[in-house]
Write an enzyme that holds these catalytic residues in place. Sequence first.
Site, mmCIF file in Angstrom:
data_model
loop_
_atom_site.group_PDB
_atom_site.id
_atom_site.type_symbol
_atom_site.label_atom_id
_atom_site.label_comp_id
_atom_site.label_asym_id
_atom_site.label_seq_id
_atom_site.Cartn_x
_atom_site.Cartn_y
_atom_site.Cartn_z
ATOM 1 C CD GLU A 61 -2.869 -1.273 2.333
ATOM 2 O OE1 GLU A 61 -2.639 -0.521 3.316
ATOM 3 O OE2 GLU A 61 -3.773 -2.115 2.330
ATOM 4 C CD GLU A 65 -4.334 -6.072 3.631
ATOM 5 O OE1 GLU A 65 -3.121 -6.100 3.303
ATOM 6 O OE2 GLU A 65 -4.796 -5.289 4.482
#
Length: 730
Positions: free
Chosen positions: A240, A315
């Site tokens: 991320e 995810e």
Amino acid sequence: MLADPCAYADYFFTFRLLHRIRTSFPINSLGMLTLYFCAQVLFSCVLAMCISRLLLATLCVYIIPVNGRDVLKSVKYDISQKAIEYMIDSTQGRMFDGIGGLSGGGATSRLLVNYPEPQRSQILDYLFKPGFGASLQILKVEIGGDAQSTDGCESSHMHNEHDPPNFHRGYEWWLMTEAKARNPDIEIAALSWAWPGWIGDGTAWPFSNYTKTANYVITWVKGMKSEFDLTVNYVGVWNERPYDIGYIKHLRKALDASGLNDVEIVAADGSWSIATDMLGDKDFSDSISVIGSHYPGTTSNADAMKTGKTLWASEDYSTFNDNIGAGCWARILNQNYVNGNMTASISWNLIASYYDNLPFKRCSLMTANEPWSGHYEVPAVLWATAHTTQFVSPGWRYLKSSGHLSKGGSYVALTDFKSIELSIIVETMTHDNSLCIRPALPPYQVSSQTVTFTLSGSYKQTVTKMYKWTTTLGKNSDESDVFVKSEIPVVNGSVTLHLEPDQLITLTTLNTGQKGDFGSIPTSAPFPLPYNDNFDGNQKFMEAFNFADQSGVFELHKSGTSHGNTMRQVVTSRPITWCDDSDSPITLIGDYSWADVNVTAAVLLEQSQGVFVAMRVDSGGCNVRNAKGLFLWLHSDEEWTLTTTLERNKYSVQCKKDWACWNGLTYNVGGWNRLSLAVNKSTLYGYLNSALLFKRSLSSLPDVPKNGWAALGVKTFDYAQFDNFAVTKA
């Protein structure tokens, strides 16, 4: 099993057969009279069963099997409701890659290794054993980077650039070996959240030196193979965070040059935006095997589809594991493919083996955060996983006829390698009972419906019976509503069933599947008091039991002195962080409800500027920098201080060696000292080597939390040691 005559065609067939038999008997002997009488009795029983089933349906009642017996439950169901037909043909879509769980991001499995047997093995079976529980097909782990990555820090295999790597740090290696022992076919994916400081060459950017960073990752991949015979199938880039196109190209070439051609790259573990760059750069696109997005809301985008790459929700979920969480997971497991063509979904996190009051409490497939009691929990979300994983294997193909139900919900159909076996997973999760933690879910409606799945092609000829596994979620469901097996007939190539809102149903040709059960689970209990640890008992793992590092890394250390094993903080420079880590390494332990306790430890400063013991620490995770509590510091310049914040911006008491308050104190310069804090009846006491430093009313101190964890820590990123830790009741 619904009281629908379409679903009970077998009863009516039997009824007709017995009617013909009983009316064709020539009653010309005692034996034939006996047979006639038996046929008459059977005919009457079947006729009564048919009538009762129809009456139950008319009275808005349905029957489900529970532990081998029928149980009545009320539903709003109109028997005249017309079934809506959905065609299931053999046209294949994308290949199914698997359902997985993520250990890490961070330290989410920390307490699992501490569990006693047999509970630890039971937990692992629920997660990984095929055909028993979640039956996970992908295990994704964090490549530790010595820094905070959500609920704690995971240790790097290379704290320093020139030290030999140590692959036995942490516990991910252990978890991977246990998963592989149960399922040799499970695939391993790995990703970095943070990096040791030396990777950045003096910067906070891990891609300053492509070769150094790629070699760091490759060293870990090779170490997993050489030390534990673990094959890593996928590696990511940086969780991320911004990606570097040049680095990803370099990593692909470096993997190939190292003989790791089969290790595939997943990128960028953020949004789908990387797809746009891939479309404009063939070399870049060729370097990436899988586009992985986080929390995609079940949708991909046009550019991602144009790349032709495999798409994953690398995810997802991240929701409290009650029934609403199970509804979230059930919905997105189907709709990630139906809406977004994603062929794998990975749950963050695998198991909540971290203290409840850390961030994202129980956002997991299981809960196991009481190693001292052996208690663990097997929530419905684990069985929502099993609805897919126990009846579909990686390599199976989605059928293109998967889609949405007209009255709300979705279905996916998958077939095996030979197009013989068939599994259909149906979900009717309502909006409010399937809310995920993110992203926002637009409003929609789900209503009761009767559906018919009509099989075509080879399935129409070969499929004559299917097995049905049903889970009913929602606020009023209980354990008896979860993962219940029954059979359902296939009549002329069609399967008809009635669906209520908040149901998850698997129809499958496979006569397998199991709701695994180990019987009674130990009762939940609070963290034990008194508690003490001299760090000499744990030989297998390099971290002390029950401590949860929140900044820095605290490892077991052979001191070579009379202290034997100690616990040592080993990160000596600030890592490249994922969170805004505290500059003071800290490790937590205990029960967040602790208020009046005594906390004590022997401390050795080594070359550090200072150390502390603490109590009532109120924050961890990415917010640990802002933690409040009671912190007693011993500094290298022969000074002690009491603060109510980890950042030391609120000093309450202070004393230096040339002040009168230092008189009478014994301080072992360069050696071991003992620090103690105690609260008793709203009064705080501090001690150095058993000598009283202060006695203060808590009401005189600023912003003192009412309760919190005990903790140990270091002033800066330097070596320091701790021993003979103890917590007792006040």
